[in-house]
Write an enzyme that holds these catalytic residues in place. Structure first.
Site, PDB file in Angstrom:
ATOM      1  N   GLU A  81     -24.072  31.847 -24.315  1.00 50.23           N
ATOM      2  CA  GLU A  81     -23.850  31.163 -25.403  1.00 50.23           C
ATOM      3  C   GLU A  81     -25.368  31.075 -26.031  1.00 50.23           C
ATOM      4  O   GLU A  81     -25.292  30.644 -27.320  1.00 50.23           O
ATOM      5  CB  GLU A  81     -23.209  29.884 -25.172  1.00 50.23           C
ATOM      6  N   CYS A 113     -18.135  29.934 -23.280  1.00 51.49           N
ATOM      7  CA  CYS A 113     -18.201  30.037 -21.670  1.00 51.49           C
ATOM      8  C   CYS A 113     -17.458  31.166 -21.152  1.00 51.49           C
ATOM      9  O   CYS A 113     -17.528  31.308 -19.954  1.00 51.49           O
ATOM     10  CB  CYS A 113     -17.835  28.872 -21.099  1.00 51.49           C
ATOM     11  N   HIS A 235     -13.344  27.510 -14.593  1.00 53.19           N
ATOM     12  CA  HIS A 235     -14.631  27.275 -15.439  1.00 53.19           C
ATOM     13  C   HIS A 235     -14.567  25.801 -15.082  1.00 53.19           C
ATOM     14  O   HIS A 235     -13.715  25.089 -15.522  1.00 53.19           O
ATOM     15  CB  HIS A 235     -14.344  27.759 -16.766  1.00 53.19           C
TER      16      HIS A 235
HETATM   17  N1  CAA Z   1     -15.185   4.878 -12.653  1.00 47.61           N
HETATM   18  C1  CAA Z   1     -14.600   5.723 -12.468  1.00 47.61           C
HETATM   19  N2  CAA Z   1     -14.319   6.562 -13.517  1.00 47.61           N
HETATM   20  C2  CAA Z   1     -14.170   6.261 -14.872  1.00 47.61           C
HETATM   21  C3  CAA Z   1     -15.005   5.039 -15.225  1.00 47.61           C
HETATM   22  C4  CAA Z   1     -15.706   4.415 -13.855  1.00 47.61           C
HETATM   23  N3  CAA Z   1     -16.276   3.199 -14.096  1.00 47.61           N
HETATM   24  N4  CAA Z   1     -15.086   5.013 -16.389  1.00 47.61           N
HETATM   25  C5  CAA Z   1     -14.629   6.033 -16.893  1.00 47.61           C
HETATM   26  N5  CAA Z   1     -14.263   6.935 -16.159  1.00 47.61           N
HETATM   27  C6  CAA Z   1     -13.372   8.017 -16.056  1.00 47.61           C
HETATM   28  C7  CAA Z   1     -12.460   7.958 -17.411  1.00 47.61           C
HETATM   29  O1  CAA Z   1     -11.049   7.282 -16.758  1.00 47.61           O
HETATM   30  C8  CAA Z   1     -12.106   9.566 -17.720  1.00 47.61           C
HETATM   31  O2  CAA Z   1     -11.240  10.215 -16.747  1.00 47.61           O
HETATM   32  P1  CAA Z   1     -10.038  11.030 -17.190  1.00 47.61           P
HETATM   33  O3  CAA Z   1     -10.465  12.043 -18.148  1.00 47.61           O
HETATM   34  O4  CAA Z   1      -9.494  11.501 -15.788  1.00 47.61           O
HETATM   35  O5  CAA Z   1      -8.996   9.960 -17.869  1.00 47.61           O
HETATM   36  C9  CAA Z   1     -13.672  10.027 -17.458  1.00 47.61           C
HETATM   37  O6  CAA Z   1     -14.150   9.106 -16.532  1.00 47.61           O
HETATM   38  C10 CAA Z   1     -14.290  10.189 -18.768  1.00 47.61           C
HETATM   39  O7  CAA Z   1     -14.204   8.916 -19.314  1.00 47.61           O
HETATM   40  P2  CAA Z   1     -14.277   9.126 -20.904  1.00 47.61           P
HETATM   41  O8  CAA Z   1     -13.074  10.234 -21.632  1.00 47.61           O
HETATM   42  O9  CAA Z   1     -14.130   7.782 -21.408  1.00 47.61           O
HETATM   43  O10 CAA Z   1     -15.607   9.727 -21.385  1.00 47.61           O
HETATM   44  P3  CAA Z   1     -16.212  10.063 -22.566  1.00 47.61           P
HETATM   45  O11 CAA Z   1     -15.599   9.618 -23.791  1.00 47.61           O
HETATM   46  O12 CAA Z   1     -17.687   9.718 -22.431  1.00 47.61           O
HETATM   47  O13 CAA Z   1     -16.330  11.600 -22.910  1.00 47.61           O
HETATM   48  C11 CAA Z   1     -16.128  14.111 -22.255  1.00 47.61           C
HETATM   49  C12 CAA Z   1     -16.014  12.863 -21.844  1.00 47.61           C
HETATM   50  C13 CAA Z   1     -15.201  14.187 -23.211  1.00 47.61           C
HETATM   51  C14 CAA Z   1     -15.741  14.979 -21.104  1.00 47.61           C
HETATM   52  C15 CAA Z   1     -17.612  14.368 -22.675  1.00 47.61           C
HETATM   53  O14 CAA Z   1     -18.479  14.137 -21.801  1.00 47.61           O
HETATM   54  C16 CAA Z   1     -17.939  15.647 -23.671  1.00 47.61           C
HETATM   55  O15 CAA Z   1     -17.481  15.586 -24.673  1.00 47.61           O
HETATM   56  N6  CAA Z   1     -18.187  16.852 -22.897  1.00 47.61           N
HETATM   57  C17 CAA Z   1     -18.430  17.993 -23.416  1.00 47.61           C
HETATM   58  C18 CAA Z   1     -16.918  18.631 -23.809  1.00 47.61           C
HETATM   59  C19 CAA Z   1     -16.665  19.565 -22.632  1.00 47.61           C
HETATM   60  O16 CAA Z   1     -17.424  19.760 -21.860  1.00 47.61           O
HETATM   61  N7  CAA Z   1     -15.370  20.461 -22.816  1.00 47.61           N
HETATM   62  C20 CAA Z   1     -15.140  21.318 -22.078  1.00 47.61           C
HETATM   63  C21 CAA Z   1     -14.451  22.757 -22.588  1.00 47.61           C
HETATM   64  S1  CAA Z   1     -15.560  23.217 -23.784  1.00 47.61           S
HETATM   65  C22 CAA Z   1     -16.727  24.243 -22.675  1.00 47.61           C
HETATM   66  O17 CAA Z   1     -16.461  24.319 -21.521  1.00 47.61           O
HETATM   67  C23 CAA Z   1     -17.828  24.666 -23.495  1.00 47.61           C
HETATM   68  C24 CAA Z   1     -17.915  26.182 -23.623  1.00 47.61           C
HETATM   69  O18 CAA Z   1     -16.914  27.054 -23.668  1.00 47.61           O
HETATM   70  C25 CAA Z   1     -19.133  26.800 -23.878  1.00 47.61           C
END
Ligand code: CAA
Length: 392
Positions: A81, A113, A235
């Site tokens: 990518e 990916c 993945h």
């Molecule tokens: N203790 C334990 N767990 C906790 C916590 C704590 N104190 N606080 C929050 N959590 C948990 C939440 O409950 C949540 O768990 P679940 O998903 O099981 O419900 C997890 O932590 C994440 O919390 P949030 O959803 O609130 O986190 P966020 O809003 O900060 O976003 C994310 C998380 C959406 C993954 C963000 O990191 C993101 O946007 N990442 C990039 C997107 C991504 O990687 N997508 C993957 C597919 S795309 C890909 O792979 C790319 C490609 O093709 C090139």
């Protein structure tokens, strides 16, 4: 008789520095448990400006190619990518750095990916038709979402190199596979941008929906069920994502099978948890992690779910070969990960912004402390200056 074709050898490279996710969480005002448990990441590879996808791929591929392999490589398929040129393929630079013969096809494959999986399947078909040929398949990326973004905790980088041959030492690819494409805006990176645009939660949902679709289609094609698998690999841009996918299908298994699949998943995410996101290489690092840390036996079937945003999903399967441990250098991989050093959040932030910018100006990078065999020394007249150190 149909030839057995698959992955003969695998190499992996990631740079010698990382960021502790506890440090990043504290710097961003988050509970460290969110990153370690909620996201499922412990360490994130930090990529110095002296490494790009070409040098990382060369560092991974150099581990696995003998002179005889090099002579037999007929194709280099480079999934990425984060390519370095709008026109010229990373695979051409790589073929040069590795000193591959000129009668080699060298091309780059882009689909977020998913590129390395496209490369692997094309390579397998090629070798099935020409069993004496070998194909080098690369999944190499630098995952960049940006400082202070929600995706920051899901960054990382590195390269996986795979040699696809007949009579492979590691994994025989089964010819059946299910795939699915739809035009989805969950993650993309318009020309000129160095960080991805992403709708993180939407991308998670699309990833899970695509998994259901291709898993169901694969089962319909093969009449196999979850009971036919010793492990399911995914993945994993962050390890919680794979866990979510596994949890979708675990109820299809008996309690004993569930225990076995969960243990295999644990093994398959260990290395990813300590490196972070490799984009195209993520599934392949996970497969390597499973083979390194899991309890697999010859004849076991593993399922592989590949996903690339935008979006493409594929589910295929592979059979573990009796000689699979000969296909990777376990000691070397353990040392590669153990011998990295931690950087502070301030150092990571500085390195994040020090990569070659898009201005095209001449740059000389500081190379005094470079430990990698292949590295980038700078840029002159719009050309990247690749260098190779002599190794012991
Ligand atoms: N203790 C334990 N767990 C906790 C916590 C704590 N104190 N606080 C929050 N959590 C948990 C939440 O409950 C949540 O768990 P679940 O998903 O099981 O419900 C997890 O932590 C994440 O919390 P949030 O959803 O609130 O986190 P966020 O809003 O900060 O976003 C994310 C998380 C959406 C993954 C963000 O990191 C993101 O946007 N990442 C990039 C997107 C991504 O990687 N997508 C993957 C597919 S795309 C890909 O792979 C790319 C490609 O093709 C090139």
């Amino acid at each position: 008789m149909t030839e057995t074709v698959g992955i003969d050898r695998m190499g992996f490279y990631t740079p010698d520095m990382y960021l502790e996710m506890t440090d990043l969480a504290l710097a961003r005002g988050e509970d460290p448990a969110k990153y370690h448990v909620g996201i499922g990441q412990d360490k994130q590879a930090v990529i110095p400006p002296t490494q790009d996808v070409v040098t990382m791929a060369a560092n991974a591929a150099a581990q696995i190619l003998t002179p005889a392999d090099k002579a037999a490589v007929k194709m280099v398929l480079f999934g990425t990518e984060s390519g370095i040129d709008n026109s010229k393929a990373t695979a051409v630079y790589l073929a040069h750095l590795l000193d591959l013969p000129a009668d080699t096809r060298a091309v780059e494959i882009k689909q977020a990916c998913y590129g390395a999986t496209a490369g692997l399947q094309l390579a397998a078909d090629y070798v099935r038709a020409r069993p004496t040929a070998k194909v080098l398949v690369i999944g190499a990326d630098i995952a960049r979402y940006g400082l202070h973004t929600a995706g920051e905790v899901t960054q990382g980088g590195g390269a996986v190199a795979m040699l696809v041959t007949a009579q492979p030492r590691m994994l025989a690819l089964e010819p059946v596979s299910a795939y699915h494409t739809a035009d989805v805006m969950d993650f993309w990176r318009p020309l000129g941008r160095t960080e991805a645009l992403v709708d993180g939660r939407y991308s998670t949902n699309v990833y899970l929906d695509f998994f259901k679709t291709v898993w169901t289609a694969y089962q319909a094609q093969t009449q196999r069920t979850i009971a036919d698998f010793a492990a399911l690999t995914f993945h994993i841009p962050f390890t919680k994502m794979g866990l979510k996918a596994l949890r979708q299908v675990l109820p299809e298994a008996t309690p004993d099978q569930q225990v076995r699949l969960q243990a295999a998943f644990e093994a398959s995410q260990l290395d990813n948890r300590n490196v972070g996101n490799l984009y195209t290489g993520s599934l392949y690092l996970s497969i390597l992690s499973l083979l390194r840390h899991g309890h697999l036996q010859a004849g076991d079937r593993i399922g592989c779910y590949s996903y690339g945003s935008g979006a493409e999903g594929e589910f295929y399967s592979a059979i573990v070969q009796p000689t699979f441990r000969q296909g990777f250098d376990d000691e070397r991989l353990t040392a590669l990960l153990a011998n990295r050093h931690a950087v502070s959040v301030a150092e990571y932030e500085a390195l994040f912004t020090q990569r070659l910018d898009l201005s095209g100006r001449d740059v000389q990078l500081p190379i005094g402390e470079v430990s990698a065999q292949y590295y980038l020394a700078g840029r002159h007249q719009q050309q990247r200056l690749y260098r190779q150190r002599a190794v012991d």
